[in-house]
Design a protein around this motif. Sequence first.
Motif, PDB file in Angstrom:
ATOM      1  N   UNK A 102       0.869  -1.177   0.000  1.00 49.49           N
ATOM      2  CA  UNK A 102       0.000   0.000   0.000  1.00 49.49           C
ATOM      3  C   UNK A 102       0.903   1.223   0.000  1.00 49.49           C
ATOM      4  N   UNK A 103       0.518   2.233  -0.772  1.00 53.94           N
ATOM      5  CA  UNK A 103       1.189   3.530  -0.680  1.00 53.94           C
ATOM      6  C   UNK A 103       0.151   4.518  -0.174  1.00 53.94           C
ATOM      7  N   UNK A 104       0.421   5.081   0.998  1.00 54.68           N
ATOM      8  CA  UNK A 104      -0.465   6.093   1.567  1.00 54.68           C
ATOM      9  C   UNK A 104      -0.041   7.448   1.037  1.00 54.68           C
ATOM     10  N   UNK A 105      -1.012   8.162   0.473  1.00 53.99           N
ATOM     11  CA  UNK A 105      -0.757   9.506  -0.027  1.00 53.99           C
ATOM     12  C   UNK A 105      -1.920  10.388   0.405  1.00 53.99           C
ATOM     13  N   UNK A 106      -1.625  11.402   1.148  1.00 59.23           N
ATOM     14  CA  UNK A 106      -2.638  12.348   1.635  1.00 59.23           C
ATOM     15  C   UNK A 106      -3.790  11.631   2.341  1.00 59.23           C
ATOM     16  N   UNK A 107      -3.427  10.715   3.235  1.00 57.10           N
ATOM     17  CA  UNK A 107      -4.365   9.950   4.058  1.00 57.10           C
ATOM     18  C   UNK A 107      -5.256   8.991   3.260  1.00 57.10           C
ATOM     19  N   UNK A 108      -4.881   8.735   2.008  1.00 53.96           N
ATOM     20  CA  UNK A 108      -5.610   7.768   1.185  1.00 53.96           C
ATOM     21  C   UNK A 108      -4.710   6.553   0.987  1.00 53.96           C
ATOM     22  N   UNK A 109      -5.261   5.372   1.265  1.00 64.07           N
ATOM     23  CA  UNK A 109      -4.510   4.133   1.106  1.00 64.07           C
ATOM     24  C   UNK A 109      -4.714   3.606  -0.312  1.00 64.07           C
ATOM     25  N   UNK A 110      -3.625   3.544  -1.086  1.00 65.77           N
ATOM     26  CA  UNK A 110      -3.666   3.091  -2.478  1.00 65.77           C
ATOM     27  C   UNK A 110      -3.005   1.728  -2.585  1.00 65.77           C
ATOM     28  N   UNK A 111      -3.784   0.733  -3.013  1.00 68.23           N
ATOM     29  CA  UNK A 111      -3.227  -0.613  -3.175  1.00 68.23           C
ATOM     30  C   UNK A 111      -2.236  -0.624  -4.331  1.00 68.23           C
ATOM     31  N   UNK A 112      -1.119  -1.335  -4.135  1.00 68.52           N
ATOM     32  CA  UNK A 112      -0.139  -1.530  -5.195  1.00 68.52           C
ATOM     33  C   UNK A 112      -0.229  -3.001  -5.592  1.00 68.52           C
ATOM     34  N   UNK A 113      -0.516  -3.231  -6.879  1.00 70.31           N
ATOM     35  CA  UNK A 113      -0.652  -4.599  -7.377  1.00 70.31           C
ATOM     36  C   UNK A 113       0.594  -4.986  -8.147  1.00 70.31           C
ATOM     37  N   UNK A 114       0.855  -6.281  -8.210  1.00 68.36           N
ATOM     38  CA  UNK A 114       2.065  -6.793  -8.866  1.00 68.36           C
ATOM     39  C   UNK A 114       2.144  -6.376 -10.330  1.00 68.36           C
ATOM     40  N   UNK A 115       1.050  -6.389 -11.038  1.00 66.26           N
ATOM     41  CA  UNK A 115       1.043  -5.971 -12.431  1.00 66.26           C
ATOM     42  C   UNK A 115       1.595  -7.000 -13.405  1.00 66.26           C
ATOM     43  N   UNK A 116       2.097  -8.082 -12.889  1.00 67.59           N
ATOM     44  CA  UNK A 116       2.613  -9.163 -13.748  1.00 67.59           C
ATOM     45  C   UNK A 116       2.627 -10.456 -12.942  1.00 67.59           C
ATOM     46  N   UNK A 117       2.675 -11.546 -13.655  1.00 61.90           N
ATOM     47  CA  UNK A 117       2.743 -12.864 -13.033  1.00 61.90           C
ATOM     48  C   UNK A 117       4.213 -13.202 -12.809  1.00 61.90           C
ATOM     49  N   UNK A 118       4.529 -13.780 -11.667  1.00 59.50           N
ATOM     50  CA  UNK A 118       5.910 -14.169 -11.398  1.00 59.50           C
ATOM     51  C   UNK A 118       6.111 -14.552  -9.947  1.00 59.50           C
ATOM     52  N   UNK A 119       7.370 -14.500  -9.523  1.00 57.80           N
ATOM     53  CA  UNK A 119       7.753 -14.838  -8.157  1.00 57.80           C
ATOM     54  C   UNK A 119       8.503 -13.653  -7.572  1.00 57.80           C
ATOM     55  N   UNK A 120       8.198 -13.295  -6.336  1.00 53.20           N
ATOM     56  CA  UNK A 120       8.896 -12.202  -5.667  1.00 53.20           C
ATOM     57  C   UNK A 120      10.331 -12.644  -5.409  1.00 53.20           C
ATOM     58  N   UNK A 121      11.280 -11.948  -6.025  1.00 53.77           N
ATOM     59  CA  UNK A 121      12.695 -12.273  -5.894  1.00 53.77           C
ATOM     60  C   UNK A 121      13.370 -11.444  -4.813  1.00 53.77           C
ATOM     61  N   UNK A 122      12.849 -10.233  -4.581  1.00 54.46           N
ATOM     62  CA  UNK A 122      13.504  -9.326  -3.638  1.00 54.46           C
ATOM     63  C   UNK A 122      12.489  -8.281  -3.183  1.00 54.46           C
ATOM     64  N   UNK A 123      12.463  -8.003  -1.880  1.00 51.33           N
ATOM     65  CA  UNK A 123      11.657  -6.912  -1.334  1.00 51.33           C
ATOM     66  C   UNK A 123      12.640  -5.806  -1.006  1.00 51.33           C
ATOM     67  N   UNK A 124      12.474  -4.654  -1.653  1.00 50.62           N
ATOM     68  CA  UNK A 124      13.468  -3.590  -1.559  1.00 50.62           C
ATOM     69  C   UNK A 124      13.129  -2.508  -0.540  1.00 50.62           C
ATOM     70  N   UNK A 125      11.877  -2.430  -0.117  1.00 45.84           N
ATOM     71  CA  UNK A 125      11.469  -1.393   0.829  1.00 45.84           C
ATOM     72  C   UNK A 125      11.011  -2.011   2.143  1.00 45.84           C
ATOM     73  N   UNK A 126      11.364  -1.342   3.226  1.00 46.22           N
ATOM     74  CA  UNK A 126      10.878  -1.763   4.534  1.00 46.22           C
ATOM     75  C   UNK A 126       9.517  -1.133   4.783  1.00 46.22           C
ATOM     76  N   UNK A 127       8.804  -1.671   5.746  1.00 48.02           N
ATOM     77  CA  UNK A 127       7.485  -1.162   6.091  1.00 48.02           C
ATOM     78  C   UNK A 127       7.574   0.276   6.588  1.00 48.02           C
ATOM     79  N   UNK A 128       6.600   1.081   6.209  1.00 45.78           N
ATOM     80  CA  UNK A 128       6.436   2.470   6.661  1.00 45.78           C
ATOM     81  C   UNK A 128       7.577   3.393   6.218  1.00 45.78           C
TER      82      UNK A 128
END
Length: 141
Positions: A102-128
């Motif tokens: 989720x990306x919160x922008x101006x108190x609105x929670x926006x879902x971020x979808x993968x946009x493609x089929x595959x396998x998560x190889x790396x998570x680059x951002x920490x929570x918050x």
Amino acid sequence: MDLSEIKSLVEWAHKHRLSKFSLKKGDFELHVECGGVAPTPLPSSHEGDVDIAKKIVEKPAAKENNYLKSPMVGTFYSSPSPDQPPFVRVGDAVEEDTIVGIVEAMKVMNEVKAGRKGVVKEVLMENAQPVEFGTKLLRIG
């Protein structure tokens, strides 16, 4: 890296008769292999230089497409709430419509979808963590 830097590196490898050469600079990776024979001189025409550069950077450029980037400026959340597990972890299979954060922008929670089929190889951002437009969030292979 720009074309002149790549050309300089290839010329340097040629001058020192290297059969293999690798360089990693941030997200950019350069791998040159001459198959055990001395490399031939670089073409002197500009078109030849561009062709060589395209062959060298083609593979790293393709990797760039594997990154899921933030669609906006805001705060990235990897889970629906602090007491719940993350949406995805390394090794998870995802579909185009899988919510990966989720990306919160101006108190609105926006879902971020993968946009493609595959396998998560790396998570680059920490929570918050704050993100900008285009910040790399995940790598999906």
